[in-house]
Motif scaffolding. Structure first.
Motif, PDB file in Angstrom:
ATOM      1  N   CYS A 198     -46.481 105.019  77.364  1.00 44.16           N
ATOM      2  CA  CYS A 198     -47.107 103.975  77.203  1.00 44.16           C
ATOM      3  C   CYS A 198     -47.396 103.321  78.652  1.00 44.16           C
ATOM      4  O   CYS A 198     -46.604 102.680  79.287  1.00 44.16           O
ATOM      5  CB  CYS A 198     -46.303 102.558  76.606  1.00 44.16           C
ATOM      6  N   ASP A 225     -43.518  97.943  76.450  1.00 41.76           N
ATOM      7  CA  ASP A 225     -44.492  99.060  75.723  1.00 41.76           C
ATOM      8  C   ASP A 225     -44.725  98.393  74.556  1.00 41.76           C
ATOM      9  O   ASP A 225     -46.110  98.418  74.182  1.00 41.76           O
ATOM     10  CB  ASP A 225     -43.393 100.197  75.456  1.00 41.76           C
ATOM     11  N   GLN A 226     -44.035  97.560  73.832  1.00 41.43           N
ATOM     12  CA  GLN A 226     -44.738  96.843  72.550  1.00 41.43           C
ATOM     13  C   GLN A 226     -45.756  95.902  73.044  1.00 41.43           C
ATOM     14  O   GLN A 226     -46.758  95.770  72.230  1.00 41.43           O
ATOM     15  CB  GLN A 226     -43.566  96.163  71.807  1.00 41.43           C
ATOM     16  N   TYR A 283     -40.796 104.618  73.425  1.00 39.83           N
ATOM     17  CA  TYR A 283     -42.296 104.201  73.179  1.00 39.83           C
ATOM     18  C   TYR A 283     -42.515 103.431  72.241  1.00 39.83           C
ATOM     19  O   TYR A 283     -41.418 102.710  71.730  1.00 39.83           O
ATOM     20  CB  TYR A 283     -42.871 105.695  72.914  1.00 39.83           C
ATOM     21  N   ALA A 322     -45.186 101.604  68.927  1.00 41.99           N
ATOM     22  CA  ALA A 322     -45.987 101.463  68.126  1.00 41.99           C
ATOM     23  C   ALA A 322     -46.031 100.048  67.288  1.00 41.99           C
ATOM     24  O   ALA A 322     -45.106  99.759  67.047  1.00 41.99           O
ATOM     25  CB  ALA A 322     -46.091 102.518  66.996  1.00 41.99           C
ATOM     26  N   ARG A 359     -53.383  99.608  70.344  1.00 44.64           N
ATOM     27  CA  ARG A 359     -52.787 101.089  70.320  1.00 44.64           C
ATOM     28  C   ARG A 359     -51.752 101.381  69.317  1.00 44.64           C
ATOM     29  O   ARG A 359     -50.838 100.784  69.221  1.00 44.64           O
ATOM     30  CB  ARG A 359     -52.316 101.055  71.822  1.00 44.64           C
ATOM     31  N   THR A 360     -52.304 102.198  68.467  1.00 49.46           N
ATOM     32  CA  THR A 360     -51.318 102.624  67.306  1.00 49.46           C
ATOM     33  C   THR A 360     -50.317 103.280  67.799  1.00 49.46           C
ATOM     34  O   THR A 360     -49.148 103.126  66.935  1.00 49.46           O
ATOM     35  CB  THR A 360     -52.358 103.236  66.144  1.00 49.46           C
ATOM     36  N   LEU A 361     -50.214 104.060  68.833  1.00 49.49           N
ATOM     37  CA  LEU A 361     -49.194 104.753  69.358  1.00 49.49           C
ATOM     38  C   LEU A 361     -49.537 104.641  71.012  1.00 49.49           C
ATOM     39  O   LEU A 361     -50.188 105.087  71.248  1.00 49.49           O
ATOM     40  CB  LEU A 361     -49.171 106.189  69.018  1.00 49.49           C
ATOM     41  N   CYS A 362     -48.300 104.376  71.472  1.00 49.33           N
ATOM     42  CA  CYS A 362     -48.119 103.954  72.972  1.00 49.33           C
ATOM     43  C   CYS A 362     -47.240 104.953  73.515  1.00 49.33           C
ATOM     44  O   CYS A 362     -45.987 104.729  73.821  1.00 49.33           O
ATOM     45  CB  CYS A 362     -47.659 102.620  73.277  1.00 49.33           C
ATOM     46  N   ARG A 363     -47.385 106.341  73.587  1.00 48.29           N
ATOM     47  CA  ARG A 363     -46.409 107.280  73.963  1.00 48.29           C
ATOM     48  C   ARG A 363     -47.099 108.587  74.756  1.00 48.29           C
ATOM     49  O   ARG A 363     -47.717 109.215  74.257  1.00 48.29           O
ATOM     50  CB  ARG A 363     -45.707 107.901  72.651  1.00 48.29           C
ATOM     51  N   ARG A 366     -47.851  96.332  75.516  1.00 47.97           N
ATOM     52  CA  ARG A 366     -49.060  96.818  75.827  1.00 47.97           C
ATOM     53  C   ARG A 366     -49.690  97.442  74.497  1.00 47.97           C
ATOM     54  O   ARG A 366     -50.946  97.420  74.657  1.00 47.97           O
ATOM     55  CB  ARG A 366     -48.835  98.273  76.511  1.00 47.97           C
ATOM     56  N   SER A 367     -48.911  97.815  73.534  1.00 50.19           N
ATOM     57  CA  SER A 367     -49.583  98.121  72.263  1.00 50.19           C
ATOM     58  C   SER A 367     -50.189  97.135  71.462  1.00 50.19           C
ATOM     59  O   SER A 367     -51.106  97.526  70.653  1.00 50.19           O
ATOM     60  CB  SER A 367     -48.419  98.960  71.317  1.00 50.19           C
TER      61      SER A 367
END
Length: 526
Positions: A278, A264-265, A334, A336, A272-276, A267-268
């Motif tokens: 993700c 997830d990290q 998730y 960020a 992406r400021t928030l990946c939720r 991908r962010s």
């Protein structure tokens, strides 16, 4: 007692660093200040002071703002950011002024954090570490934002530096007070993060005999307690106790349990400021290659540090970086990028140490080759960070301008302060839009629940209330007879009768053109 020799003494230079032919110490002492000044300038140029406030920012700023009622303050949040922005937000609604203020403060915080490492490593190493951290897109973006993570990062970097300086010479009071202040800053911003960051420091003070220092232990504990005191008191006043607040915080963050969020990290990291949640594919490897290079470079300098008898200068920041990253890599569902800012700040010094050693210890034909590889690598890194930041700022600016347009449309339709906005944040983000419109935000379900449907229905009889939604969505039962209007883009609103009356009574209301809705937009009205 641990001793750390100054990197500018002959004995220190005979360790890991070769002697320089010409040393201009006084000039080099200004390098951290130059890095901090460049960091401030980069924020003002690249992040744009006029960029609107983000979702979480509106929650923090609203607590002290005269522009809008305070938004619901959920259990994981701490009030450090609200107090940080109070000198500006309490009397001015100017976002550019707030951004400039935070940019200057973030530059000062970076300088003080780097200054805490003075005398432990060569100034060029400390300055390069600061530059590496400051050049990350996530650091540049969140430096002028009203968010807590950057301040935990600089507090953690300063805490480790003060700890090591105090261990090197136990007579000065400055590092001891600096450790207390740094711990308090971290706990003031995010108490749980402060605990994770300082775990290795606490363990070192308790377990390592030569590092046992009564006043350091007192300073560290006192700083954490002082910074977290308000959060703990508030837990008993407003959240049913400390255990209840921690439980609520875990639930709001998706239940903290074993969860591998490394992918997830990654991908962010594309901005992406928030990946939720993700979802989606991985970004190009060029975008996240630095993420894997940083820990490798940080560890690569450890053998040289051991030979030079300064292993603690690498091991301790590495340990604090690891514990700071653990909850966000292994216990949360998730991602960020801002969550890992403390880890990036702590890793920056060992990485810079390794890079400087690579360049200074290379000999013969390897010297120009090594310099070329390091320079090209850093240039490519800066290019990637700049590209991600540029796209993120453009995208974020457009999104927040949309919130401002929605707020203006609400005003035209009679939803003016005092007013209330509610809705499903998954469809239309009513919390930040409420701040932009100067309205209170209300939530009848989810993590930010702060009212009930019956309470909203009663409020709608005396004040303008709007339910934000998207095309085709069904309104709540109490709003089924309310008028549906189109605000901006995909955002619509069901307006209470009081709002309709306020719109009709507004000067020039009769000259306004009627709202045009797509065919079928009123299908949810009863």
């Amino acid at each position: 007692m641990m001793t750390i020799e100054s990197p500018d003494t002959p004995s220190a230079r005979s360790g890991a660093y070769p002697p320089a032919r010409t040393r201009r110490i006084s000039g080099r002492k200004a390098w951290p200040a130059a890095v901090a000044a460049a960091f401030v300038a980069a924020q003002l140029v690249l992040v744009r002071p006029g960029i609107g406030l983000g979702w979480d920012e509106t929650v923090y700023v609203s607590q002290v703002s005269g522009h809008a009622p305070a938004a619901y303050f959920s259990a994981p949040r701490a009030r450090g950011v609200s107090l940080l922005v109070a000198p500006i937000a309490s009397w001015s609604s100017s976002t550019p002024l707030l951004r400039v203020y935070l940019s200057l403060l973030s530059g000062l915080a970076l300088y003080l954090a780097l200054r805490s490492w003075r005398g432990l490593l060569p100034t060029r190493v400390v300055a390069l570490g600061g530059a590496l951290f400051a050049s990350l897109w996530v650091t540049l973006f969140y430096g002028p934002e009203a968010m807590p993570n950057y301040w935990v990062a600089t507090g953690g970097l300063a805490a480790v530096g003060c700890f090591l300086r105090a261990q090197a010479d136990r007579t000065p009071r400055g590092p001891v007070w600096g450790l207390a202040a740094s711990a308090a800053l971290m706990a003031w911003m995010r108490p749980t993060d402060a605990v994770w960051v300082t775990l290795p420091l606490m363990a070192a003070l308790v377990v390592v005999r030569r590092w046992r220092h009564k006043w350091l232990l007192i300073a560290l504990v006192a700083g954490l307690v002082a910074g977290a005191a308000e959060w703990v008191i508030e837990a008993y006043v407003s959240y049913g106790g400390l255990g209840s607040r921690l439980s609520d915080a875990s639930r709001i963050q998706g239940e903290l349990r074993w969860n591998n969020a490394i992918d997830d990290q990654l991908r962010s990291l594309s901005g992406r400021t928030l990946c939720r949640p993700c979802t989606g594919g991985m970004p190009h490897p060029v975008v996240f290659a630095w993420w894997f290079a940083v820990p490798v470079l940080a560890l690569a300098g450890l053998p040289a540090a051991v030979r030079a008898r300064r292993a603690s200068l690498t091991v301790l920041p590495l340990a604090c970086a690891a514990t700071a990253a653990v909850p966000y890599l292994l216990f949360i569902g998730y991602a960020a990028p801002r969550f890992l800012l403390p880890a990036y700040a702590l890793l920056a010094i060992p990485v810079a140490d390794t890079l400087v050693l690579l360049v200074t210890r290379a000999r013969g034909v390897w010297r120009p080759l090594t310099v070329t590889v390091v320079v090209v690598g850093l240039a490519a890194h800066l290019a990637v960070q700049g590209a991600v930041l540029w796209r993120l700022v453009d995208r974020t600016t457009a999104s927040r301008q949309g919130w401002a347009r929605t707020a203006d449309a609400l005003h035209r339709h009679g939803v003016r302060p005092p007013c209330v906005l509610t809705g499903n944040n998954g469809e239309a983000p009513h919390i930040p839009i409420a701040f932009y419109a100067g309205c209170a935000s209300a939530q009848t379900g989810g993590a930010d629940t702060n009212t009930t449907a019956s309470a909203l229905a009663r409020a709608a009889r005396r004040t303008p209330v709007a339910v934000l939604t998207t095309h085709g969505s069904r309104p709540p039962a109490y709003a089924r007879t309310w008028r549906l209007v189109h605000l901006d883009g995909q955002v619509y609103a069901y307006l209470s009768p009081v709002a309709r009356d306020a719109e009709a009574a507004a000067p020039g209301a009769g000259r306004q053109s009627p709202t045009t809705l797509p065919q079928g937009a009123r299908t949810g009205v009863r």
